[in-house]
Write an enzyme that holds these catalytic residues in place. Sequence first.
Site, PDB file in Angstrom:
ATOM      1  N   LYS A 191       0.885  -1.199  -0.001  1.00  0.00           N
ATOM      2  CA  LYS A 191       0.031  -0.115  -0.084  1.00  0.00           C
ATOM      3  C   LYS A 191       0.998   1.271   0.058  1.00  0.00           C
ATOM      4  O   LYS A 191       1.605   1.600   1.001  1.00  0.00           O
ATOM      5  CB  LYS A 191      -0.923   0.108   1.174  1.00  0.00           C
ATOM      6  CG  LYS A 191      -2.101   1.276   0.811  1.00  0.00           C
ATOM      7  CD  LYS A 191      -2.604   1.542   2.174  1.00  0.00           C
ATOM      8  CE  LYS A 191      -1.962   2.782   2.914  1.00  0.00           C
ATOM      9  NZ  LYS A 191      -1.812   3.950   2.029  1.00  0.00           N
ATOM     10  N   GLU A 265      10.158   0.864  10.227  1.00  0.00           N
ATOM     11  CA  GLU A 265      11.239   1.669   9.911  1.00  0.00           C
ATOM     12  C   GLU A 265      10.560   3.074   9.984  1.00  0.00           C
ATOM     13  O   GLU A 265       9.357   3.258   9.398  1.00  0.00           O
ATOM     14  CB  GLU A 265      11.526   1.409   8.644  1.00  0.00           C
ATOM     15  CG  GLU A 265      12.945   2.136   8.142  1.00  0.00           C
ATOM     16  CD  GLU A 265      13.022   3.467   7.924  1.00  0.00           C
ATOM     17  OE1 GLU A 265      13.054   4.315   8.638  1.00  0.00           O
ATOM     18  OE2 GLU A 265      12.740   3.703   6.698  1.00  0.00           O
ATOM     19  N   CYS A 299      13.441  10.280   6.746  1.00  0.00           N
ATOM     20  CA  CYS A 299      13.496   9.940   7.981  1.00  0.00           C
ATOM     21  C   CYS A 299      15.029   9.668   8.602  1.00  0.00           C
ATOM     22  O   CYS A 299      15.234   9.871   9.929  1.00  0.00           O
ATOM     23  CB  CYS A 299      13.048   8.529   8.140  1.00  0.00           C
ATOM     24  SG  CYS A 299      13.796   7.253   6.652  1.00  0.00           S
ATOM     25  N   GLU A 396      10.470  15.244  15.310  1.00  0.00           N
ATOM     26  CA  GLU A 396      10.852  15.044  14.126  1.00  0.00           C
ATOM     27  C   GLU A 396       9.928  16.050  13.350  1.00  0.00           C
ATOM     28  O   GLU A 396       8.890  16.247  13.296  1.00  0.00           O
ATOM     29  CB  GLU A 396      10.491  13.702  13.303  1.00  0.00           C
ATOM     30  CG  GLU A 396      11.041  13.399  12.067  1.00  0.00           C
ATOM     31  CD  GLU A 396      10.615  11.982  11.542  1.00  0.00           C
ATOM     32  OE1 GLU A 396       9.641  11.528  11.842  1.00  0.00           O
ATOM     33  OE2 GLU A 396      11.549  11.657  10.947  1.00  0.00           O
TER      34      GLU A 396
HETATM   35  P1  NAD Z   1       1.990   8.032   8.611  1.00  0.00           P
HETATM   36  O1  NAD Z   1       2.847   6.986   9.370  1.00  0.00           O
HETATM   37  O2  NAD Z   1       0.769   8.416   8.957  1.00  0.00           O
HETATM   38  O3  NAD Z   1       1.917   7.438   7.040  1.00  0.00           O
HETATM   39  C1  NAD Z   1       2.867   6.407   6.489  1.00  0.00           C
HETATM   40  C2  NAD Z   1       1.960   5.311   5.772  1.00  0.00           C
HETATM   41  O4  NAD Z   1       1.036   4.559   6.638  1.00  0.00           O
HETATM   42  C3  NAD Z   1       0.908   5.789   4.554  1.00  0.00           C
HETATM   43  O5  NAD Z   1       1.029   4.930   3.736  1.00  0.00           O
HETATM   44  C4  NAD Z   1      -0.429   5.804   5.341  1.00  0.00           C
HETATM   45  O6  NAD Z   1      -1.485   5.790   4.566  1.00  0.00           O
HETATM   46  C5  NAD Z   1      -0.139   4.623   6.143  1.00  0.00           C
HETATM   47  N1  NAD Z   1      -1.044   4.533   7.568  1.00  0.00           N
HETATM   48  C6  NAD Z   1      -1.455   5.754   8.028  1.00  0.00           C
HETATM   49  N2  NAD Z   1      -2.218   5.394   9.164  1.00  0.00           N
HETATM   50  C7  NAD Z   1      -2.183   4.050   9.203  1.00  0.00           C
HETATM   51  C8  NAD Z   1      -2.552   2.853  10.281  1.00  0.00           C
HETATM   52  N3  NAD Z   1      -3.289   3.065  11.196  1.00  0.00           N
HETATM   53  N4  NAD Z   1      -2.336   1.645   9.997  1.00  0.00           N
HETATM   54  C9  NAD Z   1      -1.446   1.312   8.791  1.00  0.00           C
HETATM   55  N5  NAD Z   1      -1.129   2.230   8.079  1.00  0.00           N
HETATM   56  C10 NAD Z   1      -1.411   3.468   8.064  1.00  0.00           C
HETATM   57  O7  NAD Z   1       3.030   9.316   8.166  1.00  0.00           O
HETATM   58  P2  NAD Z   1       2.524  10.605   7.610  1.00  0.00           P
HETATM   59  O8  NAD Z   1       1.169  11.096   8.387  1.00  0.00           O
HETATM   60  O9  NAD Z   1       2.483  10.580   6.243  1.00  0.00           O
HETATM   61  O10 NAD Z   1       3.805  11.500   7.912  1.00  0.00           O
HETATM   62  C11 NAD Z   1       3.562  12.050   9.428  1.00  0.00           C
HETATM   63  C12 NAD Z   1       4.917  11.782  10.111  1.00  0.00           C
HETATM   64  O11 NAD Z   1       5.442  10.772   9.646  1.00  0.00           O
HETATM   65  C13 NAD Z   1       6.197  12.808   9.200  1.00  0.00           C
HETATM   66  O12 NAD Z   1       5.964  14.031   9.761  1.00  0.00           O
HETATM   67  C14 NAD Z   1       7.309  12.137   9.567  1.00  0.00           C
HETATM   68  O13 NAD Z   1       7.546  12.340  10.741  1.00  0.00           O
HETATM   69  C15 NAD Z   1       6.852  10.628   9.632  1.00  0.00           C
HETATM   70  N6  NAD Z   1       7.228   9.798   8.444  1.00  0.00           N
HETATM   71  C16 NAD Z   1       8.407   9.042   8.471  1.00  0.00           C
HETATM   72  C17 NAD Z   1       8.956   8.516   7.346  1.00  0.00           C
HETATM   73  C18 NAD Z   1      10.009   7.612   7.250  1.00  0.00           C
HETATM   74  O14 NAD Z   1      10.695   7.236   6.229  1.00  0.00           O
HETATM   75  N7  NAD Z   1      10.382   7.059   8.447  1.00  0.00           N
HETATM   76  C19 NAD Z   1       8.083   8.634   6.059  1.00  0.00           C
HETATM   77  C20 NAD Z   1       6.991   9.434   6.041  1.00  0.00           C
HETATM   78  C21 NAD Z   1       6.577  10.191   7.350  1.00  0.00           C
END
Ligand code: NAD
Length: 491
Positions: A191, A265, A299, A396
């Site tokens: 996804k 991760e 990240c 972050e």
């Molecule tokens: P997020 O964790 O909400 O989203 C990442 C992925 O998880 C997306 O595909 C999202 O649709 C999915 N997701 C969201 N809620 C979920 C759930 N309950 N169960 C399963 N999947 C779910 O991240 P975001 O809101 O897009 O970004 C917010 C913060 O996350 C950023 O500010 C940053 O700090 C962090 N982030 C970290 C990375 C990384 O590479 N480690 C990448 C993106 C964001």
Amino acid sequence: MIIPHSSTTEDWDYASAPESLKVSVAEVHKLFIGGKFVKAADGGSFPTVNPATEAPLASIANAGEKDVDRAVRAARKALRGWRRTKPLERGKLLYRIARRIQERSRELAVLETMDGGKPIRESRDVDLPLTAAHFFHHAGWADKLSYVARQSTAPDGIGVCAQVIPWNFPLMMAAWKIAPALACGNTVILKPAETTSLTALRLAEILQEVDCPPGVVNIITGAGDTGRLLVEHSDVDKVAFTGSTSVGKQIARSCAGSKKRLTLELGGKGPHIVFADAPIDQAIEGVVRGIWFNQGHVCCAGSRLLVEESIAQDFIRRIRDRMKMIRVGDPLDKNTDLGAINSLAQLNTIKGLVETGVREGADRFDVKCALPERGFWHLPTLFTRVQPSHSIAREEIFGPVLSVMTFRTPGEAIARANDTPYGLSAGVWTNKASKAYEMAQQLRAGVVWLNCFNEFDPASPFGGVRESGFGREGGMQGLAAYLREEIGGVR
Ligand code: NAD
Ligand code: MG
């Protein structure tokens, strides 16, 4: 230039494809399940926009419970045949995917930039080469796992893998997830993030083109709810998640006590430590690359700069001068260094933390330059007089914002660097090898870069400790995460 160097396969010139290639985007995008593009059962959809213009790009199918179930069934059904497929044949499929990604790299790079906002030079010179390199690397592994495992047959994969990825490196994260899973004989439901689904769906087209057996890879689109339904599905054997620490924690709770194997991760607050004896010119470029590559949506970004007090004033002045040379604007312009912020939500998060930084008493510096009227933009920003207790030193930001602190002794640098719940990456700049190794031993981080930063290679394991997650991607450790038993002493 804010481009990391990466050792990738050098047999393809990613920059030589015709510049004028126009990328057309279909108005409606479907789910990829069982080798076919299908509508969402309830017909639901959501829009994706170009964050540099706010123009809608396409409508994307929103996978609900029925669709998630259908995708998991397709992956389960495909598992038997895929497990029995000779490892050499699995490797050949991965080679074909890698080659086709190279052939379509210009199109994929443009699309990645349009949907996500990152500069085209980065999509073209970093994301695409590394995406192909991951498939090449794992293609080579597929028929060699039995040697490492000292078995006459290839070791077993885990089974059906649910993989959820973020929006900062959409295609690259898809490769990091899919390539090792397939090499080890697993099937996959991936996804992508809701703001950047388009390149994953082109990857689905590539899978069709190279005759990937139906159901071996399924790609379902949707937001957090779709991700949650997928990782909570009872017939999933393994969950691999990259994203925020808060969602990672929810997923860990939901997988606890189940048969599911889990790797996470998550976020980071990478310290970048510069000693007075460092090669200063290179360190400046390394710090710039560490935080302003990909708008800071990284990240493992070096978002905290710790600089030795005796050189701090001069070093910060030079960083400020260098910041003035960063070109912000149209991500499709190949002279652009800093593109658009991925979404309005992320822009608001960044702005909120920057305001908090000012309110808590840090000194803010940003370059002045004209920004496009529409789109989501944030200038490169630097904070000095940052205290370890400040929010901008702890949270972050995931944007182009660097928080600078100073230190007097290596011990103080270590204490400050480790003063975080995260532990993904760290950078050390010094000319003294013994000091570098001493620091690397004491830094609590999954990856420590010495006199460089943001360097990636599929042969090198990447991942975090503490609240940055567990499990590795890349290297033998990355394969172990998709195998039932330990391999070569690695689990
Ligand atoms: P997020 O964790 O909400 O989203 C990442 C992925 O998880 C997306 O595909 C999202 O649709 C999915 N997701 C969201 N809620 C979920 C759930 N309950 N169960 C399963 N999947 C779910 O991240 P975001 O809101 O897009 O970004 C917010 C913060 O996350 C950023 O500010 C940053 O700090 C962090 N982030 C970290 C990375 C990384 O590479 N480690 C990448 C993106 C964001
Ligand atoms: Mg988008």
